[in-house]
Design a protein around this motif. Structure first.
Motif, PDB file in Angstrom:
ATOM      1  N   SER A 173     -42.887 -36.792  76.603  1.00 49.12           N
ATOM      2  CA  SER A 173     -41.627 -36.262  76.069  1.00 49.12           C
ATOM      3  C   SER A 173     -40.574 -36.140  77.170  1.00 49.12           C
ATOM      4  N   ARG A 220     -39.348 -39.661  77.805  1.00 39.37           N
ATOM      5  CA  ARG A 220     -38.498 -40.144  76.708  1.00 39.37           C
ATOM      6  C   ARG A 220     -37.101 -39.536  76.826  1.00 39.37           C
ATOM      7  N   ASP A 273     -35.064 -42.129  75.286  1.00 35.15           N
ATOM      8  CA  ASP A 273     -36.074 -42.752  74.429  1.00 35.15           C
ATOM      9  C   ASP A 273     -36.141 -44.265  74.689  1.00 35.15           C
TER      10      ASP A 273
END
Length: 662
Positions: free
Chosen positions: A344, A347, A352
């Motif tokens: 996460s 990203r 992303d």
């Protein structure tokens, strides 16, 4: 300066200067960061406790009494380093570092950045795991507390003695000690009190960086000490100290004696084999002596290389053994765990994996630029399912790069193996790779190539040589890269080179000279002929690849696929033919603007040709290359014909087992 570098400078004690005689001050000397504290019972505290439980033993058991450790994941990751003076024993070192963790957390309660100094050891921990290359000590706004005992007899001459001894000790620590440690003594037959000195850097620093750091703190602080009988400078990257009373154990390594005694000052005692890293030329000795020493070293290197070549056939069976394990699976697993970053986080850092952040794409997958929450710029290597870099190569690259620390090697920040993702996180290197600048075809690349003047090219060549010397000779591991090429040389904001991509690298034991593989993997045009033909690889096969890169840099031409090409006019033979005819300067890259010293260019051509000779034993070691590039006092022998594949009876030579990558 980014937040992480700012915190690094804070952790390095922005005004971490203390100049006190042993009897004038107590220990410890703590220096605390100024921002970003952690909470009690937090993950950061847990990670710090983990390191505190293991680092004292690791430091004491190290040959150099030096160790680093890392625990947890960003942003709660803790990085720490501990260093003891090399003249104390392991028990004293362990006790000192253990106490340092207690005192640091008492003096710097809940600070993420803390440094603490004792007479025999120092400890530094932070959420920043590397210090800036230019962090060489205080330059302004420091206020030393000096040992105010004064030298009363001929202070001017005493100051000359002190300056000479401090610099001689710093020279020895940087260039002649693999521990980056030296002690000194000046004894002038009761004309003055004896003077004792110590100089030290962390032993994983390259020689030139160590000496640069010592030079910086000596330049900025020694004038304040002149006429006094003691002083010291405490800094994470380097330290020096002098006293008129003995304060270290054992005999001095560097001695200065009075010229009036009738005997010349003896040479420094030999503590350990001297390393030529960083250019031994910087050690101040008479020119004639220097020329003789360098000539002897060159002959010795050549004899050793020839001996290795003569023994090669008798060692074929031994060479076919798998490359040695340098750590246990448990150690590697723990290391990988300490590098883990949440998917996460990555990203978010890369949008992303948005195409607007894509830096490039190759057989391994895509490379993205990102920014971590703390502000550090990163490059994320996102391995595709079809990547040629398998799990074994991935683990190999992780285990290798995490253990290698040099300014001319790309730095691994972390890794992510979550959600079917395989992500390697490196420091962001803004100027991309050398091949894009030298051989790129778009307008931007053409403009950048014209801006690549001789000074920058010469610095790139020297930086690559020093990075290879570290891999081959100076690091705790002995590493053969096996895939050195222009696209694996990254350039930072100041155009300093960083060697990258260790997926094909191999570890050698210290007494191992070569190995054999049945699967040839590398890049045509850069692989040494003995590697392609017989699978033999060694430091000399890396030297061949380096020589190709040198010739590409000075000519601006890419070496042809000389192993599978029908063209006979490849770069190596072209340069050799012009060298033999005395017209090699005609090959200098015409896009290189500005003036350049012809002598330096000719020396680079010469060194490049020596590195690509067909006989591996005739190629120089990288320590010799660094000396060749750094001084014109060494006479270089004539190069023999380059080791490239020529056509055999009109038929192209092929190797059926070759599996080419990149």
């Amino acid at each position: 300066m980014g937040r992480r570098h700012l915190l690094a400078a804070v952790a390095a004690t922005i005004v971490a200067v203390a100049f006190l005689a042993p009897h004038a001050a107590g220990y410890p000397w703590p220096m605390c960061g100024t921002t970003n504290n952690f909470a009690p019972n937090s993950t950061f505290q847990t990670n710090l406790n983990r390191i505190a439980a293991t680092l004292p033993n690791a430091t004491a058991s190290s040959r150099d009494l030096y160790a680093t450790a890392r625990a947890g994941t960003v942003p709660e990751q803790v990085w720490a380093m501990a260093l003891c003076r090399s003249d104390i024993n392991a028990t004293e070192c362990r006790t000192c570092i253990t106490q340092a963790f207690v005192d640091a957390q008492t003096s710097c309660v809940f600070f993420r950045d803390a440094t603490i100094y004792y007479n025999p050891c120092m400890l530094h921990y932070s959420d920043v795991h590397i210090l800036p290359d230019d962090d060489t000590g205080p330059t302004t706004d420091f206020h030393p507390i000096i040992n105010h005992g004064n030298v009363t007899s001929d202070p001017e001459r005493f100051n000359e003695i002190l300056t000479a001894l401090v610099n001689a000790t710093a020279d020895y620590a940087a260039f002649n000690s693999t521990k980056r440690f030296a002690t000194g003594e000046a004894d002038f037959n009761q004309e003055f009190p004896k003077v004792y000195t110590v100089a030290q850097c962390p032993p994983d620093q390259p020689p030139e960086r160590c000496r640069k750091c010592l030079a910086g703190i000596i330049r900025d602080t020694l004038p304040a000490f002149l006429g006094h009988i003691g002083g010291r400078v405490l800094w994470v990257n380097c330290t020096y100290r002098f006293e008129t009373a003995s304060f270290y154990n054992g005999q001095p390594i560097v001695r200065l004696a009075s010229p009036s005694s009738g005997a010349p000052a003896p040479a420094p005692a030999v503590e350990e084999p001297a390393t030529s890293g960083g250019g031994g030329r910087k050690y101040h000795v008479p020119g004639v002596v220097l020329a003789v020493v360098l000539a002897v070293l060159a002959v010795f290197n050549l004899l050793v290389a020839c001996l290795c070549f003569w023994r090669r056939r008798g060692r074929t069976a031994e060479a076919k053994k798998p490359y040695p394990k340098y750590s246990t699976e448990a150690e590697d697993a723990e290391m990988v765990e300490s590098l883990m970053i949440d998917v996460s986080t990555l990203r978010a850092a890369t949008g992303d994996f948005n195409d607007s952040n894509k830096l490039g794409e190759g057989g391994f997958g895509a490379l993205y630029k990102g920014v971590l929450p703390g502000g550090e710029e990163i490059a994320v290597k996102r391995l595709s399912d079809s990547s040629k870099q398998g799990d074994d190569e991935l683990k190999n690259e992780l285990a290798l790069v995490a253990k290698l620390k040099h300014k001319n090697l790309v730095r691994l920040v972390g890794v992510c193996l979550d959600e079917q993702e395989r992500l390697l996180v490196y420091e962001y290197v803004p100027n991309r790779s050398l091949d894009l600048i030298l051989f790129g075809s778009d307008e931007n690349d053409e403009e950048r190539r014209e801006q690549l003047d001789w000074e920058q090219r010469y610095r790139i060549i020297n930086g690559i040589a020093r990075g290879l010397q570290y891999l081959h000779e100076d690091s705790q591991l002995r590493v053969i890269h096996r895939d050195l090429k222009a696209s694996n040389i990254l350039l930072d904001a100041n155009m300093n080179p960083k060697i990258s991509d260790f997926g094909l690298a191999r570890i050698f034991t210290r007494d191992q000279t070569q190995a054999v593989t049945n699967t040839i993997a590398g890049t045509c045009g850069y692989m040494a002929p003995e590697y392609v033909m017989r699978g033999n690889y060694s430091v000399k096969s890396d030297a061949f690849s380096f020589g190709v890169i040198v010739l590409e840099i000075v000519t601006g031409r890419k070496n042809n696929d000389s192993y599978n090409s029908k063209q006979s006019g490849d770069l190596l033979n072209t340069v050799f033919e012009h060298w033999d005819a005395g017209t090699v300067m005609e090959l200098v890259d015409p896009s290189m603007k500005g003036s350049f010293p012809e002598g330096d260019l000719l020396r680079c051509f010469h060194v490049g040709l020596l590195c690509v000779q067909g006989d591996p034993a005739a190629r120089p070691m990288m320590s010799s290359v660094v000396m060749m590039l750094g001084t014109d006092t060494i006479t270089l022998h004539a190069p023999s014909k380059p080791g490239v594949f020529a056509r055999n009876n009109g038929t192209d030579m092929t190797v059926s087992t070759v599996s080419l990558q990149g």
